[in-house]
Scaffold this motif. Structure first.
Motif, PDB file in Angstrom:
ATOM      1  N   LYS A  58      32.806  68.618  73.869  1.00 41.63           N
ATOM      2  CA  LYS A  58      32.269  69.463  74.953  1.00 41.63           C
ATOM      3  C   LYS A  58      33.382  69.862  75.914  1.00 41.63           C
ATOM      4  CE  LYS A  58      27.658  67.404  74.877  1.00 41.63           C
ATOM      5  NZ  LYS A  58      26.806  66.401  75.509  1.00 41.63           N
ATOM      6  N   GLU A  59      34.282  68.946  76.164  1.00 42.97           N
ATOM      7  CA  GLU A  59      35.373  69.209  77.103  1.00 42.97           C
ATOM      8  C   GLU A  59      36.334  70.260  76.533  1.00 42.97           C
ATOM      9  OE1 GLU A  59      34.746  67.518  79.919  1.00 42.97           O
ATOM     10  OE2 GLU A  59      36.308  68.763  80.843  1.00 42.97           O
ATOM     11  N   ILE A  60      36.621  70.127  75.250  1.00 39.34           N
ATOM     12  CA  ILE A  60      37.497  71.122  74.601  1.00 39.34           C
ATOM     13  C   ILE A  60      36.880  72.512  74.759  1.00 39.34           C
ATOM     14  CG2 ILE A  60      38.325  71.963  72.357  1.00 39.34           C
ATOM     15  CD1 ILE A  60      38.709  68.981  71.551  1.00 39.34           C
ATOM     16  N   ARG A  61      35.567  72.592  74.513  1.00 41.73           N
ATOM     17  CA  ARG A  61      34.895  73.885  74.585  1.00 41.73           C
ATOM     18  C   ARG A  61      34.934  74.503  75.988  1.00 41.73           C
ATOM     19  NH1 ARG A  61      35.893  75.832  71.126  1.00 41.73           N
ATOM     20  NH2 ARG A  61      34.553  76.171  69.344  1.00 41.73           N
ATOM     21  N   LYS A  62      34.951  73.621  77.004  1.00 42.63           N
ATOM     22  CA  LYS A  62      35.036  74.151  78.375  1.00 42.63           C
ATOM     23  C   LYS A  62      36.362  74.851  78.607  1.00 42.63           C
ATOM     24  CE  LYS A  62      32.370  70.652  80.762  1.00 42.63           C
ATOM     25  NZ  LYS A  62      32.583  69.408  81.488  1.00 42.63           N
ATOM     26  N   HIS A  63      37.409  74.358  77.938  1.00 39.37           N
ATOM     27  CA  HIS A  63      38.757  74.873  78.205  1.00 39.37           C
ATOM     28  C   HIS A  63      39.257  75.824  77.130  1.00 39.37           C
ATOM     29  CE1 HIS A  63      39.212  72.019  81.529  1.00 39.37           C
ATOM     30  NE2 HIS A  63      38.503  71.214  80.764  1.00 39.37           N
ATOM     31  N   ASP A  64      38.633  75.766  75.961  1.00 34.85           N
ATOM     32  CA  ASP A  64      39.036  76.644  74.864  1.00 34.85           C
ATOM     33  C   ASP A  64      37.750  77.160  74.210  1.00 34.85           C
ATOM     34  OD1 ASP A  64      39.820  77.841  72.537  1.00 34.85           O
ATOM     35  OD2 ASP A  64      41.061  76.187  71.806  1.00 34.85           O
ATOM     36  N   LYS A  65      37.398  78.377  74.545  1.00 41.98           N
ATOM     37  CA  LYS A  65      36.094  78.924  74.111  1.00 41.98           C
ATOM     38  C   LYS A  65      36.092  79.328  72.637  1.00 41.98           C
ATOM     39  CE  LYS A  65      34.405  79.204  78.457  1.00 41.98           C
ATOM     40  NZ  LYS A  65      34.144  77.842  78.887  1.00 41.98           N
TER      41      LYS A  65
ATOM     42  N   ILE B  69      44.000  66.487  65.961  1.00 38.68           N
ATOM     43  CA  ILE B  69      42.974  65.543  65.487  1.00 38.68           C
ATOM     44  C   ILE B  69      42.690  64.500  66.564  1.00 38.68           C
ATOM     45  CG2 ILE B  69      42.416  63.780  63.746  1.00 38.68           C
ATOM     46  CD1 ILE B  69      44.150  65.252  61.735  1.00 38.68           C
ATOM     47  N   LEU B  70      41.405  64.223  66.775  1.00 41.63           N
ATOM     48  CA  LEU B  70      41.012  63.126  67.673  1.00 41.63           C
ATOM     49  C   LEU B  70      40.374  62.015  66.839  1.00 41.63           C
ATOM     50  CD1 LEU B  70      40.557  61.870  70.521  1.00 41.63           C
ATOM     51  CD2 LEU B  70      38.298  62.958  70.497  1.00 41.63           C
ATOM     52  N   LEU B  71      40.868  60.808  67.020  1.00 41.89           N
ATOM     53  CA  LEU B  71      40.287  59.644  66.358  1.00 41.89           C
ATOM     54  C   LEU B  71      39.298  59.014  67.330  1.00 41.89           C
ATOM     55  CD1 LEU B  71      43.708  58.275  65.055  1.00 41.89           C
ATOM     56  CD2 LEU B  71      42.153  59.910  63.934  1.00 41.89           C
TER      57      LEU B  71
ATOM     58  N   LYS C  79      36.688  62.476  77.623  1.00 40.86           N
ATOM     59  CA  LYS C  79      36.896  63.612  78.521  1.00 40.86           C
ATOM     60  C   LYS C  79      38.390  63.917  78.671  1.00 40.86           C
ATOM     61  CE  LYS C  79      35.812  65.407  82.979  1.00 40.86           C
ATOM     62  NZ  LYS C  79      35.202  65.398  84.225  1.00 40.86           N
ATOM     63  N   ALA C  80      39.162  62.888  78.951  1.00 35.24           N
ATOM     64  CA  ALA C  80      40.602  63.104  79.156  1.00 35.24           C
ATOM     65  C   ALA C  80      41.253  63.625  77.872  1.00 35.24           C
ATOM     66  CB  ALA C  80      41.260  61.801  79.597  1.00 35.24           C
ATOM     67  N   ALA C  81      40.864  63.033  76.722  1.00 36.40           N
ATOM     68  CA  ALA C  81      41.459  63.474  75.449  1.00 36.40           C
ATOM     69  C   ALA C  81      41.118  64.944  75.189  1.00 36.40           C
ATOM     70  CB  ALA C  81      40.958  62.596  74.313  1.00 36.40           C
ATOM     71  N   GLY C  82      39.847  65.309  75.453  1.00 35.64           N
ATOM     72  CA  GLY C  82      39.416  66.696  75.222  1.00 35.64           C
ATOM     73  C   GLY C  82      40.231  67.673  76.062  1.00 35.64           C
TER      74      GLY C  82
ATOM     75  N   GLU D  25      46.274  68.657  81.272  1.00 39.55           N
ATOM     76  CA  GLU D  25      47.141  67.514  81.606  1.00 39.55           C
ATOM     77  C   GLU D  25      46.279  66.519  82.387  1.00 39.55           C
ATOM     78  OE1 GLU D  25      50.548  67.340  80.992  1.00 39.55           O
ATOM     79  OE2 GLU D  25      50.672  65.390  82.009  1.00 39.55           O
ATOM     80  N   GLU D  26      45.640  65.609  81.661  1.00 42.57           N
ATOM     81  CA  GLU D  26      44.734  64.656  82.302  1.00 42.57           C
ATOM     82  C   GLU D  26      45.187  63.227  81.999  1.00 42.57           C
ATOM     83  OE1 GLU D  26      42.310  65.704  84.213  1.00 42.57           O
ATOM     84  OE2 GLU D  26      40.949  63.995  84.415  1.00 42.57           O
ATOM     85  N   THR D  27      45.212  62.417  83.056  1.00 42.38           N
ATOM     86  CA  THR D  27      45.613  61.023  82.867  1.00 42.38           C
ATOM     87  C   THR D  27      44.371  60.144  82.898  1.00 42.38           C
ATOM     88  OG1 THR D  27      47.646  61.534  84.004  1.00 42.38           O
ATOM     89  CG2 THR D  27      47.111  59.207  83.798  1.00 42.38           C
ATOM     90  N   TYR D  28      44.344  59.156  82.023  1.00 48.44           N
ATOM     91  CA  TYR D  28      43.221  58.215  81.990  1.00 48.44           C
ATOM     92  C   TYR D  28      43.712  56.839  82.410  1.00 48.44           C
ATOM     93  CZ  TYR D  28      40.200  54.658  79.975  1.00 48.44           C
ATOM     94  OH  TYR D  28      39.427  53.531  79.812  1.00 48.44           O
TER      95      TYR D  28
END
Ligand code: FAD
Length: 395
Positions: free
Chosen positions: A20-27, A103-105, A298-301, A308-311
């Motif tokens: 969902k987060e990826i979609r917010k930033h990359d449509k 890729i996200l694991l 969220k941060a990974a997305g 540039e998000e830090t967790y």
């Protein structure tokens, strides 16, 4: 070979939040979310409560059609059988291969099942997914009269599961290795109190019992302990922690310790490969909790979509809610100076070292938990804590 900009392995809270987060930033970027439970993503944390329901329904995270709405593919029967981080490919059991730019694991963890003797007998379960829940339910439904169900594990999830199982009307026994229940969250005095309260509620509590073997021919009929004693049991739920699903990454060059090692941007040692949730190890820790998995997703997305998000790992705390027993525990328990508040059914404790609050337990009423959580997290001066909600005293 089908190609995607983003491949997410695992349709739990970490994977879904990242998608969902990826979609917010990359449509536009093509995205596939791979699951292997044949179910749309659901609230895994609700499984414990649902154990106690007669005819539970899958507690889906989103309404039907959620993925189409945001333009992503979801394959709920898409178990990744192999991954190649150089070719950036995922291979399925039938040999089909897909390729991703990023890729996200997010493939989570599995329930531990120690190698107790006769582990294969019918009636021995763990609870990690919807399939486990339905298997447990149908086993219980096959009982014709009152039976004994054992939960192995006296930790938080074990106690919550025991509480739900009791709603089935059967006798529930809790098998615990330590001297008292919740031994990571309570000191000895409070733990012994909890032992008695659980017995008063009708649970059988076996402390200091190390399971050695299950007894039975076809189905489990009992448990044998290390000390030679036995208990008659008709069903077992093993609740002794989880381990990250890292097997898939063996021999891939991915850095794996307890979990997949990631930095504070959730990036692994492989370029364009991130990890989040129960499978990920951040700052040397695998937390295995829902809010952390969601925050990592969220941060990974955001980072996968170019942000540039830090967790940072949240400070862990525990809240047990068993209808009549409420317990909150945070920080280091049982160490340093101890301050007490005992009034009726309320037994609260503060722990301090060098004048600073290091831990707190609220036992009996947890209304003030956010106040004490903050005091522990801030390592606040003990005077400040003694003056807050309860008038704590040294004994
Ligand atoms: C019964 C229960 C109760 C819990 N209660 C709480 C609680 O009260 N509070 C709390 O904070 N946490 C709780 N947790 C822990 C919490 O549920 C987890 O921390 C969280 O679900 C982790 O999310 P995740 O997305 O990382 O992994 P998961 O939820 O495990 O999702 C990973 C998904 O990936 C799938 N997968 C695995 N391998 C593959 C593969 N090769 N290919 C494709 N898909 C794959 C898995 O089947 C799964 O669907 C509980 C867990 C359980 C089991």
């Amino acid at each position: 070979m089908k190609t995607y900009k983003y491949i997410i392995i695992g349709g739990g809270i970490a994977g879904v939040t990242a998608a969902k987060e990826i979609r917010k930033h990359d449509k536009e970027g093509s995205l596939i979310l791979l699951g292997n439970e044949k179910e749309q993503p659901y609230f895994r944390i609700q499984l414990t409560d649902l154990l106690g329901e007669d005819a539970p329904e899958v507690p889906y995270l989103d309404k039907e059609g959620w993925a189409e709405k945001i333009g992503i593919d979801v394959n709920v029967d898409g178990e990744a059988a192999a991954v190649d981080f150089d070719a950036m490919t995922v291979t399925f059991a039938d040999g089909e291969i897909i390729q991703g730019e990023k890729i996200l694991l997010a493939n989570g963890s599995h329930a531990n099942r120690p190698p107790f003797k006769n582990n294969q007998l019918k009636g021995i379960f763990t609870l990690r997914n919807w399939q486990d829940l339905t298997a447990i339910h149908s086993y219980i439904k096959s009982f014709k009269d009152t039976k004994h169900i054992a939960v192995i594990g006296g930790g938080l999830l074990g106690l919550e599961a025991a509480n739900s199982l009791k709603q089935s009307g059967h006798v529930v026994a809790i098998i615990n290795r330590s001297e008292y229940l919740l031994s990571n969250q309570l000191d000895r005095e409070l733990g012994m109190m909890l032992n008695e309260e659980m017995k008063d509620l009708g649970f059988m509590v076996y402390n200091e019992k190390d399971t050695k073997a299950f007894i039975g021919e076809d189905a489990v009929r009992g448990i044998e302990f290390d000390d030679g004693t036995t208990a008659d049991i008709d069903m077992v739920l093993i609740s002794v922690g989880v381990s990250p699903n890292t097997e898939l990454f063996k021999d891939t060059g991915l850095e794996v310790n307890r979990g997949v090692v990631v930095d504070n941007h959730l990036l692994t040692n492989k370029a364009n490969v991130w990890a989040a949730g129960d499978v990920a190890e951040v700052e040397g820790r695998v937390l295995g909790i829902w809010p952390a998995s969601r925050a990592m997703g969220k941060a990974a997305g955001i980072n996968m979509a170019g942000g540039e998000e830090t967790y940072e790992n949240p400070k862990a705390y525990t809240k047990l809610d068993l209808d009549t027993i409420q317990i909150f525990s945070a920080g280091k328990i049982g160490e340093g100076d101890v301050y007490f508040y005992d009034e009726g059914d309320e037994h609260h404790r503060l722990y301090a070292k060098e004048g600073k609050v290091t831990g707190a337990v609220l036992y009996g009423d947890t209304k003030a938990m956010s106040t004490y959580r903050k005091l522990v997290e801030a390592n606040a001066p003990i005077e400040e804590a003694l003056d807050s909600v309860y008038p704590f005293k040294k004994r």
